[in-house]
Scaffold this motif. Structure first.
Motif, PDB file in Angstrom:
ATOM      1  N   UNK A 244      55.353  45.821  32.756  1.00 48.69           N
ATOM      2  CA  UNK A 244      56.646  45.483  32.168  1.00 48.69           C
ATOM      3  C   UNK A 244      57.457  44.796  33.253  1.00 48.69           C
ATOM      4  N   UNK A 245      58.466  44.031  32.874  1.00 47.91           N
ATOM      5  CA  UNK A 245      59.273  43.450  33.937  1.00 47.91           C
ATOM      6  C   UNK A 245      60.155  42.293  33.534  1.00 47.91           C
TER       7      UNK A 245
ATOM      8  N   UNK B  29      61.331  51.742  29.616  1.00 49.91           N
ATOM      9  CA  UNK B  29      60.790  52.556  30.716  1.00 49.91           C
ATOM     10  C   UNK B  29      61.862  53.097  31.653  1.00 49.91           C
ATOM     11  N   UNK B  30      62.981  52.392  31.774  1.00 51.87           N
ATOM     12  CA  UNK B  30      64.015  52.809  32.732  1.00 51.87           C
ATOM     13  C   UNK B  30      65.227  53.438  32.066  1.00 51.87           C
ATOM     14  N   UNK B  31      65.366  53.322  30.752  1.00 48.84           N
ATOM     15  CA  UNK B  31      66.548  53.887  30.099  1.00 48.84           C
ATOM     16  C   UNK B  31      66.405  55.399  30.053  1.00 48.84           C
ATOM     17  N   UNK B  32      67.332  56.097  30.674  1.00 50.16           N
ATOM     18  CA  UNK B  32      67.263  57.574  30.766  1.00 50.16           C
ATOM     19  C   UNK B  32      65.900  58.031  31.292  1.00 50.16           C
ATOM     20  N   UNK B  33      65.378  57.285  32.219  1.00 49.77           N
ATOM     21  CA  UNK B  33      64.066  57.535  32.849  1.00 49.77           C
ATOM     22  C   UNK B  33      62.909  57.493  31.855  1.00 49.77           C
ATOM     23  N   UNK B  34      63.087  56.732  30.798  1.00 50.20           N
ATOM     24  CA  UNK B  34      61.937  56.445  29.956  1.00 50.20           C
ATOM     25  C   UNK B  34      61.986  56.990  28.554  1.00 50.20           C
TER      26      UNK B  34
ATOM     27  N   UNK C 155      60.245  47.215  29.844  1.00 49.48           N
ATOM     28  CA  UNK C 155      61.038  47.598  31.026  1.00 49.48           C
ATOM     29  C   UNK C 155      62.316  48.309  30.600  1.00 49.48           C
TER      30      UNK C 155
ATOM     31  N   UNK D  35      66.559  59.809  24.953  1.00 48.77           N
ATOM     32  CA  UNK D  35      65.188  59.599  25.425  1.00 48.77           C
ATOM     33  C   UNK D  35      64.158  60.060  24.393  1.00 48.77           C
TER      34      UNK D  35
ATOM     35  N   UNK E  65      59.941  45.356  37.877  1.00 52.65           N
ATOM     36  CA  UNK E  65      59.311  45.984  36.723  1.00 52.65           C
ATOM     37  C   UNK E  65      58.592  47.254  37.117  1.00 52.65           C
ATOM     38  N   UNK E  66      57.942  47.854  36.144  1.00 50.15           N
ATOM     39  CA  UNK E  66      57.130  49.054  36.403  1.00 50.15           C
ATOM     40  C   UNK E  66      55.831  48.944  35.603  1.00 50.15           C
ATOM     41  N   UNK E  67      54.851  49.735  35.997  1.00 51.39           N
ATOM     42  CA  UNK E  67      53.675  49.933  35.165  1.00 51.39           C
ATOM     43  C   UNK E  67      53.990  51.075  34.209  1.00 51.39           C
TER      44      UNK E  67
END
Lengths: 358, 358
Positions: free
Chosen positions: B138-139, B111-116, B108, B90, B150-152
């Protein structure tokens, strides 16, 4: 009702009917409510919610398959498909009712669907109450790697009613106690002693002790929400614990707490070997933990497989394996670089001990 | 170098070599750098970055497959597997170099890999520069549903060097112009007129106009980062546009901008039918857009399939389809409830017109 301000949301500890749940649900009038649970979720708790809260009487229910191997992107993708089929919008509400698997996955499902819809967590396992309920971590596994994919995102509220703990199997209680022992080990000898005592008299569950453990975690998380520093202490026992859990995902299933308990014994041993922790403190920790969590027997191949997983731990930095170590009961420090070789030796120490005993 | 403060990060518009990129990369000494691009990413731009920035000379490169059907969870999962194999932590850095598909997916993924982990966006398409570069969206798609998951999350920085625009095919330029036209339509008749003029003389690209369009989007996003109100204006043309795009994912591929352009014509027509937009303004919009974006011919079955997708639009609330409408050029309002029937009639209007012409 005991209320804890946890980041952007409130956690309420006490009977559901006396909590703010009915008012919060009232804010989502007209919204679709979706209950996410798993096959292990206390039937009693789920039906209590549906029966006692009008707003949930027409809620859709999604049941996740149990088991760490199902804490996967594939299952999350299936749930997203279901949400699309139900026409769920970003103004609707997800209520996660269950253990850590449900709140971790359900939180991730809610956080990424249409870039985020609101969710409430109702942890029903002791582990979920004391650990997953605080800190905004959501996620799923990626193959063997625990919680490799996820985001930090807070629920709108967390409700904990300990009355449903009585339905939990013993190994699930032990899983929760492991995290509570950790909260003592990293911050306070007194708290550690209280948890040890509680485990001796499991039939009289102390809500005060649960509250104090939640407060410990909450205090640490508030001081460092994104885990840049002190929050790393909460990973004590988890560097080795996660590797054990990852290794066992597809064979013997162990609870998260059991893997962490073994991880805490091994990381305490490592702390002693590095002359950070006294022999006396180590003995106290080891005997308290081994009383409830038996050391598994790993073959040399197993040990190699487990230690190789250390290289992909989320806490690593620039290829270095980082670990928390103890400098006393209640004294935890973080970002210690450890080697695969060193961890292998710790495993071998216990392996040799077991061979000597046989 | 023109700098825009966009939320938590800076966007720099100008030559890469004069930007802060070298300094920002310097902050990630020792970190693994991962360039994410796709097969459409300007070769010139990618090799320019690798050649001119020492910090990127040893960067790993991940190439995403092109096409909306590959903007999927499956591909994202594959990239996460690759990151795990590379032992990415991370503390490492992802640099997304490409169009909206790359920055949306790459954002995206990061943002999601190892919680960002941190990411930088280097948009290489006009659409990416004017649209995806701002706003933290993102998405990926979920089946037919555009950007459903996705996430902001903001990048740490965005770098735009328009010199690489000269390598873009015309349809890609048109895709970007559509969003620029939108920025005019929702905020300013003057800006709309300037974009129309620019499209008449495409060989002389105005960086000032690009900058002004980015500023429009940035101003709106800053006023409402999570799209609770005014940011919804940016969805003008997108309610119908996304449905068209979703419908065409698996057949004729159209650019995002083309679908939005058609969506803007149809939503303008809807605005006029509701007596919100004058016939004169509608005619101005319609003729300006039809000059560059031809109205596709949809069969009755197509129209039914497209309009059925409206029910799953991210902007919907409690089962209602919500849409932006125009009350003049530069005057956009949002949260108008529209019906499938109404949109079907708009499609049929153009269908009948085409039949009459033939």
């Amino acid at each position: 009702m005991y209320t804890i301000q946890a980041g952007s949301y409130q956690l309420e500890l006490g009977p559901f009917l006396e909590s703010s749940l009915v008012d919060v649900l009232d804010k989502y009038k007209g919204a679709t409510k979706l209950l996410i649970a798993d096959e292990n979720t206390s039937e009693a708790c789920l039906s209590y919610l549906i029966t006692n809260f009008d707003a949930l009487s027409k809620a859709e229910v999604v049941i996740l398959p149990v088991g760490e191997e199902n804490k996967s992107l594939e299952i999350v993708g299936n749930v997203w498909d279901i949400l699309s089929e139900y026409g769920v919008t970003r103004h609707d509400l997800i209520i996660n009712v269950g253990g850590g698997l449900v709140t971790d996955m359900g939180g991730f499902i809610a956080s990424c669907y249409k870039r985020g819809l609101d969710f409430i967590n109702v942890p029903t396992s002791l582990l979920g109450m004391v650990d997953a309920s605080i800190g905004g971590k959501t996620g799923v596994n990626l193959g063997d790697f625990k919680n490799q994919i996820g985001v930090f995102n807070d629920p709108v509220a967390v409700y904990i009613d300990t009355i449903f703990l009585s339905t939990l199997p013993e190994e699930e209680m032990l899983s929760g106690y492991a995290e509570m022992l950790k909260h003592g080990l990293i911050t306070s000898p007194e708290l550690f002693a209280r948890v040890v005592e509680q485990m001796e008299e499991p039939e009289e569950f102390s809500e005060d002790l649960l509250r104090d453990c939640i407060e410990v975690k909450n205090g640490i998380v508030i001081s460092d929400p994104l885990e840049a520093g002190p929050r790393k202490k909460l990973n004590f026992g988890h560097t080795i614990g996660h590797a054990i859990e990852g290794f066992l995902i597809y064979s013997d299933q162990v609870t998260h707490g059991y893997a962490v308990a073994i991880g805490m014994i091994l990381e305490s041993f490592l702390s002693m070997k590095r002359n950070l922790l006294s022999q006396e403190d180590f003995n106290t920790i080891e005997s308290a933990l081994l009383k409830h969590y038996s050391m598994p027997i790993f073959s040399n191949d197993d040990i190699q497989a487990i230690t190789s997983l250390l290289n992909n731990d989320k806490k690593n930095k620039h290829g270095k394996i980082l670990c928390c170590l103890l400098e006393g009961i209640g004294e935890c420090t973080y970002d210690h670089e450890i080697s695969v070789q060193e961890v292998t030796e710790v495993f071998l120490h216990y392996k040799n001990q077991q061979i000597n005993l046989n």
